[in-house]
Design a protein around this motif. Structure first.
Motif, short mmCIF file in Angstrom:
data_model
loop_
_atom_site.label_atom_id
_atom_site.label_comp_id
_atom_site.label_asym_id
_atom_site.label_seq_id
_atom_site.Cartn_x
_atom_site.Cartn_y
_atom_site.Cartn_z
N LEU A 193 11.26 1.96 4.64
CA LEU A 193 10.07 2.64 3.41
C LEU A 193 10.62 3.36 2.67
O LEU A 193 12.02 3.85 3.15
CB LEU A 193 9.04 3.22 4.40
CG LEU A 193 9.33 4.71 5.33
CD1 LEU A 193 9.57 5.84 5.21
CD2 LEU A 193 9.38 4.47 6.92
N LYS A 194 9.87 3.71 1.51
CA LYS A 194 10.52 4.34 0.74
C LYS A 194 9.33 5.65 0.07
O LYS A 194 8.85 5.77 0.69
CB LYS A 194 10.82 3.77 -0.54
CG LYS A 194 9.14 3.10 -1.31
CD LYS A 194 10.12 2.68 -2.71
CE LYS A 194 8.88 1.94 -3.66
NZ LYS A 194 9.01 1.74 -4.85
N SER A 195 10.14 6.74 -0.16
CA SER A 195 9.61 8.09 -0.06
C SER A 195 9.35 8.85 -1.48
O SER A 195 10.75 8.93 -2.13
CB SER A 195 9.71 8.80 1.31
OG SER A 195 10.84 9.53 0.90
N SER A 196 8.79 9.23 -2.03
CA SER A 196 8.91 9.70 -3.06
C SER A 196 7.91 11.48 -2.60
O SER A 196 7.22 11.68 -2.49
CB SER A 196 8.08 9.50 -4.44
OG SER A 196 7.13 9.42 -4.04
N GLY A 197 7.95 12.40 -3.99
CA GLY A 197 7.56 13.28 -4.23
C GLY A 197 8.18 14.34 -3.48
O GLY A 197 9.59 15.28 -4.05
N GLU A 228 0.42 -1.24 0.03
CA GLU A 228 0.14 0.34 0.06
C GLU A 228 0.61 1.54 0.10
O GLU A 228 1.80 1.45 0.88
CB GLU A 228 -0.73 -0.19 1.25
CG GLU A 228 -2.02 1.02 1.22
CD GLU A 228 -3.11 0.51 0.41
OE1 GLU A 228 -3.50 1.43 -0.85
OE2 GLU A 228 -3.52 -0.24 0.58
N VAL A 229 1.19 1.57 -0.84
CA VAL A 229 1.27 3.69 -0.66
C VAL A 229 0.33 4.81 0.45
O VAL A 229 -1.17 4.48 0.22
CB VAL A 229 1.21 3.80 -2.30
CG1 VAL A 229 1.24 5.63 -2.27
CG2 VAL A 229 2.56 3.30 -3.40
N TYR A 230 0.63 5.50 0.24
CA TYR A 230 0.25 6.20 1.37
C TYR A 230 0.82 7.15 1.01
O TYR A 230 1.80 7.58 1.04
CB TYR A 230 0.49 6.38 2.71
CG TYR A 230 0.35 4.74 3.09
CD1 TYR A 230 -0.92 4.49 4.43
CD2 TYR A 230 0.91 3.80 3.70
CE1 TYR A 230 -1.74 3.53 4.23
CE2 TYR A 230 1.04 2.80 3.81
CZ TYR A 230 -0.38 1.83 4.31
OH TYR A 230 -1.12 0.95 4.98
N VAL A 235 12.27 12.77 -1.25
CA VAL A 235 12.54 11.68 -2.11
C VAL A 235 14.00 10.53 -1.37
O VAL A 235 14.65 11.18 -1.37
CB VAL A 235 13.04 11.74 -3.46
CG1 VAL A 235 13.69 10.60 -4.40
CG2 VAL A 235 11.45 12.06 -4.15
N GLY A 236 13.58 9.09 -1.23
CA GLY A 236 14.42 8.59 -0.26
C GLY A 236 13.50 7.75 0.53
O GLY A 236 12.91 6.90 -0.19
N HIS A 237 14.37 7.08 1.65
CA HIS A 237 14.32 5.84 1.80
C HIS A 237 14.80 6.14 3.56
O HIS A 237 15.24 6.86 4.26
CB HIS A 237 14.99 4.79 1.66
CG HIS A 237 16.53 4.56 1.57
ND1 HIS A 237 17.33 5.65 1.29
CD2 HIS A 237 17.34 4.01 2.64
CE1 HIS A 237 18.68 4.90 1.41
NE2 HIS A 237 18.94 4.47 2.29
N GLY A 238 14.01 5.07 4.55
CA GLY A 238 14.24 5.08 5.96
C GLY A 238 13.72 3.76 6.53
O GLY A 238 12.59 2.89 5.86
N THR A 239 14.36 3.63 7.50
CA THR A 239 13.78 2.46 8.63
C THR A 239 13.86 2.48 9.46
O THR A 239 15.01 3.50 10.45
CB THR A 239 15.63 2.07 8.77
OG1 THR A 239 16.02 1.17 7.08
CG2 THR A 239 15.49 0.19 8.78
N TRP A 240 12.88 2.10 10.30
CA TRP A 240 12.71 1.99 11.39
C TRP A 240 13.22 0.46 12.22
O TRP A 240 13.22 -0.36 11.83
CB TRP A 240 11.31 1.90 12.27
CG TRP A 240 10.09 3.23 11.98
CD1 TRP A 240 9.39 3.53 10.70
CD2 TRP A 240 10.17 4.18 12.32
NE1 TRP A 240 9.42 4.54 10.74
CE2 TRP A 240 8.96 4.90 12.20
CE3 TRP A 240 10.97 4.60 14.40
CZ2 TRP A 240 8.93 6.36 12.57
CZ3 TRP A 240 10.03 5.90 14.86
CH2 TRP A 240 9.52 6.82 13.91
N CYS A 260 6.04 3.91 0.81
CA CYS A 260 5.45 2.91 1.15
C CYS A 260 6.66 1.87 2.13
O CYS A 260 7.76 2.34 2.00
CB CYS A 260 4.57 1.93 -0.51
SG CYS A 260 5.96 1.44 -1.23
N LYS A 261 5.76 0.94 2.32
CA LYS A 261 6.26 -0.38 2.57
C LYS A 261 7.16 -1.15 2.36
O LYS A 261 7.28 -1.08 1.40
CB LYS A 261 5.82 -1.05 3.91
CG LYS A 261 4.92 -0.56 4.87
CD LYS A 261 4.97 -1.14 6.17
CE LYS A 261 3.78 -1.00 7.79
NZ LYS A 261 3.11 -1.71 8.30
#
Length: 157
Positions: free
Chosen positions: A85-89, A54-56, A92-97, A73-74
């Protein structure tokens, strides 16, 4: 590292159980309820072509007077130890919990690697990077406070 590229690590130490903290942090749609100072609106935006997850669509803010529109999205999950997760808009990039039980506490780490693509941020990053970074850390401090409130709310329910 380019001027609009950011690495922003966050460390929290929260009293609780790894499973309950993982559950809260893995439910992206619920962030706007328990972390309202930062997450103004989150809604589903379809499925990611690469992962099928799923994209949020997210509208967020910090202390500074601008808002960010981005998608996330995960990309990977290892319950209850990590969520990537990764991100756009605008970001733009990625993160980790990452979550680690340590006695009655959970060590929470969020590593966020993003490029600020919002035109205002991208343009002013060469001179305003410390201020934009500080804005992120303000938002993450609100997250820790909100997570602790959410844990108390759940325990009292």
């Amino acid at each position: 590292m380019s001027a609009n590229e950011y690495y922003m690590p966050t460390h929290w130490r929260v009293k609780g159980n790894i499973w309950e903290i993982y559950e809260i942090c893995s439910d992206f749609l619920d962030y706007q309820r328990w972390w309202p100072e930062v997450y103004l609106k989150i809604q589903t935006g379809g499925k990611d072509e690469e992962t099928g997850n799923e994209v949020y669509d997210i509208l967020s803010r910090g202390k500074l007077p601008y808002k960010l529109r981005w998608r996330s999205c995960k990309t990977a999950e290892q319950a209850p130890h990590s969520i990537s997760l990764k991100s756009s808009g605008d970001l733009v990039g990625h993160g980790t919990w990452r979550f680690e039980q340590d006695g009655e506490y959970v060590n929470v780490q969020f590593d966020w690697y993003v490029n600020a693509e919002k035109p205002l941020l991208k343009l002013f990053s060469p001179i305003m990077k410390p201020i934009f970074t500080s804005n992120h850390f303000w938002a993450m401090a609100r997250g820790r406070e909100s997570l602790e409130r959410e844990l108390m709310r759940r325990r009292e329910a």
